[in-house]
Design an enzyme around this catalytic site. Structure first.
Site, PDB file in Angstrom:
ATOM      1  N   ASN A   9      -7.042  34.644   9.036  1.00 47.25           N
ATOM      2  CA  ASN A   9      -6.592  35.128  10.345  1.00 47.25           C
ATOM      3  C   ASN A   9      -7.808  35.196  11.265  1.00 47.25           C
ATOM      4  O   ASN A   9      -8.648  36.073  11.112  1.00 47.25           O
ATOM      5  CB  ASN A   9      -5.942  36.508  10.169  1.00 47.25           C
ATOM      6  CG  ASN A   9      -5.581  37.152  11.492  1.00 47.25           C
ATOM      7  OD1 ASN A   9      -5.632  36.506  12.544  1.00 47.25           O
ATOM      8  ND2 ASN A   9      -5.230  38.429  11.455  1.00 47.25           N
ATOM      9  N   TRP A  10      -7.870  34.275  12.188  1.00 46.78           N
ATOM     10  CA  TRP A  10      -9.049  34.202  13.073  1.00 46.78           C
ATOM     11  C   TRP A  10      -9.004  35.255  14.167  1.00 46.78           C
ATOM     12  O   TRP A  10      -9.971  35.424  14.922  1.00 46.78           O
ATOM     13  CB  TRP A  10      -9.159  32.804  13.697  1.00 46.78           C
ATOM     14  CG  TRP A  10      -9.408  31.694  12.712  1.00 46.78           C
ATOM     15  CD1 TRP A  10      -9.530  31.818  11.340  1.00 46.78           C
ATOM     16  CD2 TRP A  10      -9.566  30.301  12.990  1.00 46.78           C
ATOM     17  NE1 TRP A  10      -9.750  30.587  10.780  1.00 46.78           N
ATOM     18  CE2 TRP A  10      -9.772  29.642  11.763  1.00 46.78           C
ATOM     19  CE3 TRP A  10      -9.542  29.543  14.165  1.00 46.78           C
ATOM     20  CZ2 TRP A  10      -9.961  28.253  11.678  1.00 46.78           C
ATOM     21  CZ3 TRP A  10      -9.719  28.157  14.087  1.00 46.78           C
ATOM     22  CH2 TRP A  10      -9.936  27.527  12.844  1.00 46.78           C
ATOM     23  N   LYS A  11      -7.881  35.950  14.292  1.00 34.02           N
ATOM     24  CA  LYS A  11      -7.710  36.978  15.332  1.00 34.02           C
ATOM     25  C   LYS A  11      -8.069  36.394  16.711  1.00 34.02           C
ATOM     26  O   LYS A  11      -7.823  35.219  16.960  1.00 34.02           O
ATOM     27  CB  LYS A  11      -8.531  38.227  14.980  1.00 34.02           C
ATOM     28  CG  LYS A  11      -8.206  38.728  13.566  1.00 34.02           C
ATOM     29  CD  LYS A  11      -8.708  40.110  13.270  1.00 34.02           C
ATOM     30  CE  LYS A  11      -8.287  40.487  11.853  1.00 34.02           C
ATOM     31  NZ  LYS A  11      -8.656  41.859  11.489  1.00 34.02           N
ATOM     32  N   HIS A  95       1.028  42.404  12.288  1.00 30.38           N
ATOM     33  CA  HIS A  95      -0.352  42.766  11.944  1.00 30.38           C
ATOM     34  C   HIS A  95      -0.642  44.171  12.483  1.00 30.38           C
ATOM     35  O   HIS A  95      -0.172  44.530  13.569  1.00 30.38           O
ATOM     36  CB  HIS A  95      -1.339  41.750  12.528  1.00 30.38           C
ATOM     37  CG  HIS A  95      -2.720  41.951  11.981  1.00 30.38           C
ATOM     38  ND1 HIS A  95      -3.559  42.915  12.465  1.00 30.38           N
ATOM     39  CD2 HIS A  95      -3.375  41.353  10.955  1.00 30.38           C
ATOM     40  CE1 HIS A  95      -4.685  42.900  11.756  1.00 30.38           C
ATOM     41  NE2 HIS A  95      -4.601  41.961  10.834  1.00 30.38           N
ATOM     42  N   GLU A  97      -3.053  45.452  13.949  1.00 32.79           N
ATOM     43  CA  GLU A  97      -3.639  45.523  15.291  1.00 32.79           C
ATOM     44  C   GLU A  97      -2.541  45.454  16.346  1.00 32.79           C
ATOM     45  O   GLU A  97      -2.642  46.086  17.401  1.00 32.79           O
ATOM     46  CB  GLU A  97      -4.684  44.397  15.467  1.00 32.79           C
ATOM     47  CG  GLU A  97      -5.952  44.702  14.675  1.00 32.79           C
ATOM     48  CD  GLU A  97      -6.689  43.479  14.139  1.00 32.79           C
ATOM     49  OE1 GLU A  97      -6.426  42.356  14.587  1.00 32.79           O
ATOM     50  OE2 GLU A  97      -7.544  43.683  13.250  1.00 32.79           O
ATOM     51  N   GLU A 167      -2.122  45.176   3.965  1.00 33.06           N
ATOM     52  CA  GLU A 167      -3.429  45.347   4.589  1.00 33.06           C
ATOM     53  C   GLU A 167      -3.631  46.817   4.950  1.00 33.06           C
ATOM     54  O   GLU A 167      -3.137  47.273   6.000  1.00 33.06           O
ATOM     55  CB  GLU A 167      -3.526  44.513   5.867  1.00 33.06           C
ATOM     56  CG  GLU A 167      -3.362  43.026   5.641  1.00 33.06           C
ATOM     57  CD  GLU A 167      -4.005  42.222   6.757  1.00 33.06           C
ATOM     58  OE1 GLU A 167      -4.927  41.466   6.471  1.00 33.06           O
ATOM     59  OE2 GLU A 167      -3.601  42.371   7.917  1.00 33.06           O
ATOM     60  N   GLY A 173     -11.728  45.119   8.678  1.00 32.24           N
ATOM     61  CA  GLY A 173     -12.914  45.002   9.522  1.00 32.24           C
ATOM     62  C   GLY A 173     -13.926  46.111   9.331  1.00 32.24           C
ATOM     63  O   GLY A 173     -14.828  46.287  10.142  1.00 32.24           O
ATOM     64  N   SER A 212     -11.204  43.361   4.455  1.00 35.17           N
ATOM     65  CA  SER A 212     -12.593  43.169   4.015  1.00 35.17           C
ATOM     66  C   SER A 212     -12.721  42.357   2.733  1.00 35.17           C
ATOM     67  O   SER A 212     -13.567  42.648   1.881  1.00 35.17           O
ATOM     68  CB  SER A 212     -13.299  44.523   3.882  1.00 35.17           C
ATOM     69  OG  SER A 212     -13.345  45.174   5.140  1.00 35.17           O
ATOM     70  N   GLY A 233      -9.781  38.120   7.333  1.00 31.79           N
ATOM     71  CA  GLY A 233     -10.176  38.184   8.735  1.00 31.79           C
ATOM     72  C   GLY A 233     -11.572  37.625   8.929  1.00 31.79           C
ATOM     73  O   GLY A 233     -11.800  36.410   8.906  1.00 31.79           O
ATOM     74  N   GLY A 234     -12.541  38.526   9.082  1.00 32.64           N
ATOM     75  CA  GLY A 234     -13.912  38.131   9.400  1.00 32.64           C
ATOM     76  C   GLY A 234     -14.469  36.999   8.554  1.00 32.64           C
ATOM     77  O   GLY A 234     -15.082  36.054   9.084  1.00 32.64           O
TER      78      GLY A 234
HETATM   79  P1  13P Z   1     -11.057  41.628   7.713  1.00 32.94           P
HETATM   80  O1  13P Z   1     -11.045  40.639   6.564  1.00 32.94           O
HETATM   81  O2  13P Z   1     -11.989  41.260   8.790  1.00 32.94           O
HETATM   82  O3  13P Z   1     -11.209  43.020   7.221  1.00 32.94           O
HETATM   83  O4  13P Z   1      -9.600  41.558   8.388  1.00 32.94           O
HETATM   84  C1  13P Z   1      -8.469  41.602   7.597  1.00 32.94           C
HETATM   85  C2  13P Z   1      -7.295  41.270   8.426  1.00 32.94           C
HETATM   86  O5  13P Z   1      -6.892  42.039   9.296  1.00 32.94           O
HETATM   87  C3  13P Z   1      -6.618  39.992   8.213  1.00 32.94           C
HETATM   88  O6  13P Z   1      -5.412  39.914   8.874  1.00 32.94           O
END
Ligand code: 13P
Length: 251
Positions: A9-11, A95, A97, A167, A173, A212, A233-234
């Site tokens: 997920n590149w957000k 998600h 967020e 998640e 993050g 993470s 994510g990251g």
């Molecule tokens: P991180 O891997 O950056 O913690 O993010 C997880 C995430 O929200 C994937 O959708």
């Protein structure tokens, strides 16, 4: 046997230039054959990624879809039918967020889930508890309610063509990862909730862990019986790191 899925997920990250670099890195990856791999770029770059990854076994998904499945007058939104037309096969729904920052409700998310499926997309339903909820001992209740609301609206059968991502909000993050045991406990509860309604659906559905995940902790997490891959994510913004996580799912 469930085929593991590792999804990036590149957000809201990227520029045309950085996306081009990432595509270059992804194209060079040696990916394990038994693992399904997908990336979720910002909508603006889906076309670029689709073209750039042509011929590479990486699926492309979107991070969100409109509540309405078909195109129409809904300024700023993108319909599932349009995502399918662009070549997407998956879409993230709910998600944390979006739940937290944009206030997306369980009721709204069931509609997005249904819209995605009606256009042939596989929804990836994201669920998870906040730190306060975990500390109050409410983790299974919260996750159960988020999942239960979609089951109630659309029926358990909807999960025959869906993916679930657990998640924990406190792990996203933050560099704090759920331990494999903490994650497994929730994944098992999610599967049990589905099992109570339909054993076949419960057995077949993939439940990803997100929060993470890195190459360094992926093997342990993916080794748990009810963890069928990850939503990254990251670490998915670095092609080599992402490739190492994909290989961890192949072990
Ligand atoms: P991180 O891997 O950056 O913690 O993010 C997880 C995430 O929200 C994937 O959708």
């Amino acid at each position: 046997m469930r085929r593991p899925l590792v999804a990036g997920n590149w957000k809201m990250h990227g520029t045309r230039a950085s996306v081009a670099e990432l595509i270059k890195g992804l194209r060079l990856l040696a990916l394990p054959t038994g693992v399904e791999v997908a990336v979720f770029p910002p909508c603006l770059y889906i076309n670029q990624v689709m073209t750039g990854l042509d011929g590479k076994a990486i699926a492309v998904g979107a991070q969100n879809c409109a509540v309405e499945p078909m195109q129409g007058a809904l300024t700023g939104e993108i319909a599932s039918s349009q995502l399918a037309d662009a070549g997407c096969t998956l879409v993230l729904v709910g998600h944390s967020e979006r739940r937290q920052i944009l206030g997306e409700s369980d009721e709204l998310l069931s509609r997005k889930f249904a819209a995605a499926q009606s256009c042939g997309l596989t929804p990836v339903l994201c669920i998870g508890e906040t730190l306060a909820q975990r500390e109050a001992g409410k983790t299974l209740e919260v996750v159960g309610r988020q999942l239960g609301s979609v089951i109630e609206e659309l029926g358990v059968g909807a999960f025959a063509r869906a993916v679930i991502a657990y998640e924990p909000v406190w792990a996203i993050g933050t560099g704090l990862t759920a331990t494999p045991e903490q994650a497994q406990e929730v994944h098992a509860a999610i599967r049990a909730q589905l099992q109570a309604e339909n054993a076949e659906v419960a057995r077949g559905v993939r439940i990803l862990y997100g929060g993470s995940v890195k190459a360094a902790n992926a093997v342990e997490l993916f080794g748990m019986p009810d963890i069928d891959g990850g939503l990254i994510g990251g670490a998915s913004l670095n092609a080599d790191e992402f490739g190492a996580i994909c290989r961890a799912a192949g072990n």
